[in-house]
Motif scaffolding. Structure first.
Motif, PDB file in Angstrom:
ATOM      1  N   UNK A  66      -3.797 -75.364 -63.313  1.00  0.00           N
ATOM      2  CA  UNK A  66      -2.925 -76.366 -63.931  1.00  0.00           C
ATOM      3  C   UNK A  66      -1.499 -75.855 -64.072  1.00  0.00           C
ATOM      4  N   UNK A  67      -1.348 -74.598 -64.434  1.00  0.00           N
ATOM      5  CA  UNK A  67      -0.019 -73.996 -64.527  1.00  0.00           C
ATOM      6  C   UNK A  67       0.612 -73.922 -63.145  1.00  0.00           C
ATOM      7  N   UNK A  68      -0.169 -73.588 -62.139  1.00  0.00           N
ATOM      8  CA  UNK A  68       0.333 -73.583 -60.758  1.00  0.00           C
ATOM      9  C   UNK A  68       0.884 -74.961 -60.377  1.00  0.00           C
ATOM     10  N   UNK A  69       0.139 -76.012 -60.703  1.00  0.00           N
ATOM     11  CA  UNK A  69       0.574 -77.355 -60.341  1.00  0.00           C
ATOM     12  C   UNK A  69       1.883 -77.750 -61.025  1.00  0.00           C
ATOM     13  N   UNK A 116       4.362 -62.570 -65.894  1.00  0.00           N
ATOM     14  CA  UNK A 116       5.143 -63.614 -65.213  1.00  0.00           C
ATOM     15  C   UNK A 116       4.909 -64.980 -65.865  1.00  0.00           C
ATOM     16  N   UNK A 117       3.668 -65.261 -66.262  1.00  0.00           N
ATOM     17  CA  UNK A 117       3.388 -66.535 -66.938  1.00  0.00           C
ATOM     18  C   UNK A 117       4.084 -66.586 -68.293  1.00  0.00           C
ATOM     19  N   UNK A 137       1.071 -72.008 -71.359  1.00  0.00           N
ATOM     20  CA  UNK A 137       1.468 -71.035 -70.320  1.00  0.00           C
ATOM     21  C   UNK A 137       1.628 -69.642 -70.907  1.00  0.00           C
ATOM     22  N   UNK A 138       2.313 -69.535 -72.029  1.00  0.00           N
ATOM     23  CA  UNK A 138       2.571 -68.230 -72.643  1.00  0.00           C
ATOM     24  C   UNK A 138       1.281 -67.627 -73.185  1.00  0.00           C
ATOM     25  N   UNK A 139       0.458 -68.437 -73.829  1.00  0.00           N
ATOM     26  CA  UNK A 139      -0.808 -67.928 -74.357  1.00  0.00           C
ATOM     27  C   UNK A 139      -1.706 -67.440 -73.233  1.00  0.00           C
ATOM     28  N   UNK A 140      -1.784 -68.187 -72.147  1.00  0.00           N
ATOM     29  CA  UNK A 140      -2.601 -67.759 -71.001  1.00  0.00           C
ATOM     30  C   UNK A 140      -2.123 -66.410 -70.497  1.00  0.00           C
ATOM     31  N   UNK A 147       4.626 -70.272 -60.341  1.00  0.00           N
ATOM     32  CA  UNK A 147       3.619 -70.795 -59.412  1.00  0.00           C
ATOM     33  C   UNK A 147       2.930 -69.699 -58.614  1.00  0.00           C
ATOM     34  N   UNK A 148       3.659 -68.758 -58.007  1.00  0.00           N
ATOM     35  CA  UNK A 148       2.947 -67.687 -57.300  1.00  0.00           C
ATOM     36  C   UNK A 148       2.045 -66.872 -58.230  1.00  0.00           C
ATOM     37  N   UNK A 149       2.515 -66.594 -59.438  1.00  0.00           N
ATOM     38  CA  UNK A 149       1.695 -65.830 -60.385  1.00  0.00           C
ATOM     39  C   UNK A 149       0.447 -66.610 -60.757  1.00  0.00           C
ATOM     40  N   UNK A 150       0.599 -67.899 -61.050  1.00  0.00           N
ATOM     41  CA  UNK A 150      -0.554 -68.721 -61.439  1.00  0.00           C
ATOM     42  C   UNK A 150      -1.537 -68.865 -60.282  1.00  0.00           C
TER      43      UNK A 150
END
Length: 151
Positions: A132-135, A83-84, A26-29, A91-94
């Motif tokens: 995937x991060x959203x999920x 935000x990630x 998540x942080x790397x993305x 979730x909204x950001x992803x």
């Protein structure tokens, strides 16, 4: 089943480090997205800034009004990426990142699959990562969790 770990069982060190795997993704993305947004919005990191990027979006990509699309892409990449990184409104950001990369996929489709030809490979990888991060959401190492945000 009381064990919350989803990693494949293995050596004890992997069991202990497994909870860090998802935040690392998540942080790397987020960190990978932010410079692209900074290029579009501020002209940093060799970017052209909002006006020139808007002209490119409109003139070369046919996205009109170009400045609006450049602004939206830059905002999603920079602030959605931030935000990630923070795990805040994850979730909204992803979802915004997923949607923005879905638009990017339409631009790259004509170039085939491989990124070396400007194809969809790279934006597809990042769109699926964002989805995937959203999920999953922010997970336990996030401001969402810290603040009790269940979105």
């Amino acid at each position: 089943m009381s064990n919350q770990h989803t990693a494949t069982p293995g050596l004890a060190i992997f069991e202990r480090l497994a909870p860090l795997g998802y935040p690392l993704i998540r942080i790397t993305a987020g960190l990978m997205l932010m410079p692209h947004g900074a290029q579009k919005l501020f002209g940093w990191f060799g970017g052209y800034g909002l006006e020139a990027t808007g002209q490119f979006f409109e003139g070369s990509l046919g996205m009109s009004p170009g400045i609006l699309f450049a602004l939206l892409a830059g905002l999603v990449e920079f602030f959605g990426g931030l935000a990630l990184v923070l795990g805040l409104l994850t979730r909204p950001a992803a979802l915004a990142v997923t949607f923005m990369l879905g638009v990017a996929l339409t631009v790259h489709t004509a170039n085939g699959f491989f990124w070396t030809n400007g194809g969809i490979e790279y934006p597809l990888l990042w769109a699926m990562t964002a989805f995937g991060i959203f999920l999953r959401g922010g997970d336990r190492f996030s401001l969402d969790a810290r603040l009790g945000l269940r979105i």
